[in-house]
Write an enzyme that holds these catalytic residues in place. Sequence first.
Site, PDB file in Angstrom:
ATOM      1  N   ASP A   1       0.841  -1.191   0.000  1.00 16.68           N
ATOM      2  CA  ASP A   1       0.000   0.000   0.000  1.00 16.68           C
ATOM      3  C   ASP A   1       0.877   1.242   0.000  1.00 16.68           C
ATOM      4  OD1 ASP A   1      -2.478   1.428   0.431  1.00 16.68           O
ATOM      5  OD2 ASP A   1      -3.181  -0.359   1.494  1.00 16.68           O
TER       6      ASP A   1
ATOM      7  N   ASP B   1     -12.282  -1.440   4.754  1.00 13.97           N
ATOM      8  CA  ASP B   1     -13.037  -0.190   4.866  1.00 13.97           C
ATOM      9  C   ASP B   1     -14.551  -0.380   4.860  1.00 13.97           C
ATOM     10  OD1 ASP B   1     -10.869   1.532   5.035  1.00 13.97           O
ATOM     11  OD2 ASP B   1     -10.697   1.766   2.872  1.00 13.97           O
TER      12      ASP B   1
HETATM   13  C1  NOJ Z   1      -8.319   4.646   2.073  1.00 14.93           C
HETATM   14  C2  NOJ Z   1      -7.927   3.548   3.013  1.00 14.93           C
HETATM   15  O1  NOJ Z   1      -8.363   2.322   2.512  1.00 14.93           O
HETATM   16  C3  NOJ Z   1      -8.545   3.909   4.342  1.00 14.93           C
HETATM   17  O2  NOJ Z   1      -8.450   2.863   5.269  1.00 14.93           O
HETATM   18  C4  NOJ Z   1      -7.894   5.179   4.856  1.00 14.93           C
HETATM   19  O3  NOJ Z   1      -8.542   5.593   6.030  1.00 14.93           O
HETATM   20  C5  NOJ Z   1      -7.999   6.304   3.828  1.00 14.93           C
HETATM   21  N1  NOJ Z   1      -7.717   5.873   2.491  1.00 14.93           N
HETATM   22  C6  NOJ Z   1      -7.043   7.421   4.164  1.00 14.93           C
HETATM   23  O4  NOJ Z   1      -5.725   7.041   3.897  1.00 14.93           O
END
Ligand code: NOJ
Length: 506
Positions: free
Chosen positions: A96, A302
């Site tokens: 990531d 998420d």
């Molecule tokens: C997307 C990520 O998947 C999420 O977990 C994160 O809070 C936000 N971007 C900010 O980096």
Amino acid sequence: MKWFKQTVFYEIYIKSFADGNGDGIGDFPGLTERLDYLAELGIGGIWLTPFYPSMQVDNGYDVSDYCAVDPLYGTLADFKVFLAEAKKREIRVVIDMVLNHTAINHRWFTEHPDYYIWKERPNNWTSFFGGSAFQFDEKREQYYYHSFAKEQADLNWANPAVKEEIKQVLKFWLALGVDGFRFDVINNLTLDLAFPDNPVDELGEVLHKFDKDQPGIDGVMAELAAFCRDLRPDVFLVGEISSDELPEIARYSRPELLDVTFNFNFGSIETFTPEKLFQELVAMEKALPDGQMPTLFFGSHDMGRSFSRLAGQNLPLAELLAFIILTARGVPFIYNGEEAGMTDLTFADVSEMADIQGIMAYEQAVGKGETKQEALFAANQKTRDKARGPMIFADGKAFSATGKAWLKQNQEPEEKVHAIFAYYQELLAFRKAAAYVTEPYTSLQLKEACLTYQRGNYYFVANFSERWQMTAPPNGRLVFGQEEQGGIAPLSGAIYLMEEENENCK
Ligand code: NOJ
């Protein structure tokens, strides 16, 4: 052909995956020990969530140093062992990259304030976590812009020095041998630097118009992509696009930009219907430029777990969802624990939660005068912790040998865990051996909640209806699934191989 087109990816939320040192937090030694489990499952690539030193305000998405490993997860040497062991098992590793923002304790924030975005006065832009996107800095007596938490300051991509710094970061990890990057909220990098107020909808919600997809974004993305591809021609680049507009998501999937982008209309829908699924499969085919592949996923760190959110804890439906992502046209991403039928966590008190999004939802509700119970309900809806519980392994091994866990754990019935794991394993093995993975659709239809598609010589049936469906195509030989007298059971999937007619035997 690019390797990613045939690869099934598996997202690992490192904090919750496997704890090697018994402190209740996942780490690299734990993860390395579980590589055999992943090889047995049959995946071909890992997307690893951020493991860099971090303030842990957003569980690693607030990076304090891009070129190191957070001691919570081990050392760089542990990472290298993990990478080498993954390669031995022919598992690729995609990491990531959170390039939109850093943590405010990143040394750049004090040493290079011009890497960030400063304003004398805030405008009406809001953070994606809620509240103003501007935070006053006492020392500088100015506001800095943060599109997520106030501890996550946005980098100023209009400053060429930022681009150069980030290129060195990408180079560092490529030199170590990672196979690709998942770019976090990558369409947010450029802003309208005149900072006009964002439009507000009828409900008073501030929309995200001038704070993403701004002119210059294609150029930045293309430059980063070209930089990576020069160093490593077969690098895989997957983008998280912060949008639910398919045309916007699809346009970043182009040979000179990203290999694939995540489509949240497919993956993070709140409720499941075969119609929605079908429409989105069709829409993705139409929206994507020629030759580009959609991503297929029903879960991530998420959103709520697909076993609860979409399958209603119904095992056959969960298996059928797996059938879709592993047989429809696209690049599949399994979220860790999906193959164990893991369910959403619910929290009895806000103090049990760790996710900033849930905690902010609680505080905002209390701020609006809602009762604690109402606020807890709102927080349970919003918290992404629901999908971040410690991993449950089908081989019976625990997340942590000491039984400690940084977040609450659900117990899942062993029988279910084994059944769904076996289904994923069987289908993944079938997918590897079959020749449909890069074939286009020659048909794609939905009739009476029965989804069918043909790719190459393979014909797929996903029966979402509540009754048996007579599905066997003429000349079709069943090669996956079960049928009786040419029909398949409700909530089941089947694959047929279309036998070529042999002229001599007619
Ligand atoms: C997307 C990520 O998947 C999420 O977990 C994160 O809070 C936000 N971007 C900010 O980096």
